[in-house]
Design a protein around this motif. Structure first.
Motif, short mmCIF file in Angstrom:
data_model
loop_
_atom_site.label_atom_id
_atom_site.label_comp_id
_atom_site.label_asym_id
_atom_site.label_seq_id
_atom_site.Cartn_x
_atom_site.Cartn_y
_atom_site.Cartn_z
N THR A 31 -25.18 -31.20 21.23
CA THR A 31 -25.87 -29.25 21.91
C THR A 31 -27.24 -29.79 23.15
N PRO A 32 -26.98 -28.40 24.23
CA PRO A 32 -27.35 -29.21 25.41
C PRO A 32 -29.08 -28.96 25.08
N SER A 33 -29.84 -28.97 24.06
CA SER A 33 -31.01 -29.33 24.24
C SER A 33 -31.36 -30.20 24.16
N ARG A 34 -30.47 -31.20 23.25
CA ARG A 34 -30.78 -32.60 22.56
C ARG A 34 -29.39 -33.23 23.30
N PRO A 35 -29.86 -33.77 24.88
CA PRO A 35 -28.71 -35.24 24.95
C PRO A 35 -28.82 -36.41 24.59
N VAL A 36 -28.84 -36.45 23.41
CA VAL A 36 -29.07 -38.49 22.44
C VAL A 36 -27.19 -38.56 21.90
N ALA A 37 -27.85 -39.53 21.29
CA ALA A 37 -26.47 -40.42 21.33
C ALA A 37 -25.59 -39.79 20.03
N ARG A 38 -24.12 -39.67 20.71
CA ARG A 38 -23.38 -39.57 19.57
C ARG A 38 -22.32 -40.73 19.04
N VAL A 39 -22.71 -41.05 17.70
CA VAL A 39 -21.95 -42.31 17.18
C VAL A 39 -21.25 -41.56 17.13
N GLY A 99 -18.34 -35.35 28.83
CA GLY A 99 -18.06 -35.16 30.69
C GLY A 99 -19.13 -35.47 31.13
N ASP A 100 -19.62 -36.55 31.79
CA ASP A 100 -21.22 -37.25 32.16
C ASP A 100 -21.71 -37.67 30.49
N VAL A 101 -21.41 -38.85 31.04
CA VAL A 101 -21.88 -39.70 30.01
C VAL A 101 -22.13 -41.47 29.83
N GLU A 102 -22.65 -41.79 29.65
CA GLU A 102 -22.43 -43.39 29.01
C GLU A 102 -22.28 -44.01 28.02
N ALA A 103 -21.53 -44.44 27.74
CA ALA A 103 -20.46 -44.97 27.07
C ALA A 103 -20.72 -46.46 26.99
N HIS A 104 -20.46 -47.35 25.15
CA HIS A 104 -21.50 -48.38 25.16
C HIS A 104 -20.03 -48.42 23.64
N ILE A 105 -19.22 -49.16 23.85
CA ILE A 105 -17.68 -50.11 23.46
C ILE A 105 -17.86 -51.30 22.99
N GLU A 106 -17.77 -51.65 21.01
CA GLU A 106 -18.21 -53.03 21.36
C GLU A 106 -15.88 -53.04 20.64
N ILE A 107 -15.08 -54.38 21.17
CA ILE A 107 -14.00 -54.90 21.07
C ILE A 107 -13.93 -56.21 21.01
N CYS A 108 -12.69 -56.08 20.56
CA CYS A 108 -12.04 -57.63 19.99
C CYS A 108 -11.14 -57.47 19.78
N VAL A 109 -9.93 -58.77 20.87
CA VAL A 109 -8.27 -58.42 21.09
C VAL A 109 -8.07 -60.12 20.60
N LYS A 246 -23.44 -40.75 25.14
CA LYS A 246 -24.24 -40.69 25.35
C LYS A 246 -24.84 -39.72 26.60
N PRO A 247 -24.74 -38.05 26.32
CA PRO A 247 -24.62 -37.32 27.64
C PRO A 247 -25.38 -37.34 28.73
#
Length: 251
Positions: A31-39, A99-109, A246-247
Motif C-alpha cells: 500500500t502507498p503508506s507502507r513501502p515494505v518488502a513483499r515476500v 513499479g519502481d522496486v528493489e528485488a531480491h532473487i535467489e536461483i539455482c540451475v 520492495k517498492p
C-alpha cells in the motif's frame, strides 16, 4: 429509531471500503503508506502466484541428479520453488504488480539450463548456466536480454560487465534496483524503463541501463507503469527461493 436506520448504510460503506482495500492489496505489492518488502514465495506453496501455475511445485531441496547433471532431484518438503520434475512448464506470474522496486532473487540451475526473471513481466534479467564463460554476452547469466519487437529495430541487449556465475547446482543471488517507465497524463511514454543497478553474487554487473522496449519472450510487448514479476519456466530446470520485492521511489 432514525439513528439505527443510518447504521446500515454506514456499515455498508465501511464494508465496501474494506473490500476495495483488499483488492488493491492483492493487485499491488504494497500500500502507498507502507513501502515494505513483499515476500513473493512463502516457501510453503504457490499462494501469491497467478493461475495457471502449470507444474511449478515446492521442494525441500534440488540437488543435481547423480546420473545426469542436467537435471534436479526433487526432495520432498518445502523451501524451494521449482518448475516441476520435468523442468519445463508455464511461465509464472506474481499476483502483485510493481513499479519502481528493489528485488531480491535467489536461483539455482543445473548444467546447461536456462530461465529468466522479468521485471513487470517485460524486462528480462537472464538466468543461465554460464559457469566458466570468459566473455559473457547478453544471453549469459545476468545479461539484460535483447528486444525483438517489430517493426522497430531490435535493442541488442547488454551483457554483464563481468561473469559472476557459480557452478551448476550452486545457489546464486541477484539484487535488482529497477525504475519503471514513465508516462504523461495522456499515457505517452516519456522515459524508458531502467535497470538502475543489478548485483550478481555480490558483484555489480549493471548500472543505469535503459531499455527502450520489452525484451524477447516478454509476457507483453506494450509498456505500463506497473506489472507482475515473471519467472520463465519453459526453457529448462530452474529453482528459486527467497523472492521479495520492495517498492521504492526513484524519481
Amino acid at each position: 429509531m432514525p439513528m439505527f436506520r443510518h447504521l446500515i448504510p454506514l456499515a455498508s460503506i465501511a464494508a465496501r471500503l474494506l473490500s476495495l482495500s483488499l483488492v488493491f492489496a492483492a493487485a499491488s505489492c504494497t500500500t502507498p503508506s507502507r513501502p515494505v518488502a513483499r515476500v513473493l514465495f512463502t516457501s510453503q506453496d504457490l499462494s501469491g502466484w497467478r493461475e495457471p501455475t502449470g507444474e511449478w511445485t515446492v521442494a525441500r531441496a534440488v540437488p543435481l541428479d547423480a546420473a545426469d547433471d542436467k537435471k534436479f532431484t526433487l526432495q520432498p518438503g518445502t523451501g524451494v520453488l521449482v518448475n516441476g520434475a520435468k523442468g519445463r512448464t508455464v511461465n509464472l506470474l506474481s499476483e502483485c504488480e510493481h513499479g519502481d522496486v528493489e528485488a531480491h532473487i535467489e536461483i539455482c540451475v543445473p548444467k546447461g539450463s536456462n530461465s529468466g526473471v522479468y521485471l513487470q513481466g517485460r524486462y528480462e534479467v537472464q538466468i543461465l548456466d554460464s559457469w566458466g564463460v570468459e566473455h559473457p554476452k547478453s544471453g549469459d547469466c545476468g545479461g539484460l536480454y535483447a528486444s525483438c519487437s517489430e517493426p522497430k529495430p531490435d535493442w541488442p541487449g547488454r551483457p554483464p560487465s563481468l561473469n559472476s556465475s557459480r557452478p551448476p547446482g550452486a545457489w546464486q543471488s541477484f539484487g535488482v534496483t529497477f525504475r519503471a517507465p514513465r508516462f504523461d497524463a495522456s499515457g505517452k511514454k516519456i522515459a524508458n524503463a531502467k535497470f538502475v543497478k543489478v548485483v550478481h553474487n555480490g558483484k555489480v554487473i549493471h548500472e543505469n541501463v535503459e531499455l527502450p522496449r520489452p525484451t524477447c519472450a516478454a509476457a507483453w510487448l506494450d509498456e505500463k507503469p506497473i506489472g507482475p514479476l515473471m519467472l520463465q519456466g519453459d526453457h529448462g530446470p530452474v529453482a528459486y527461493r527467497n523472492l521479495w520485492l520492495k517498492p521504492v521511489n526513484l524519481e
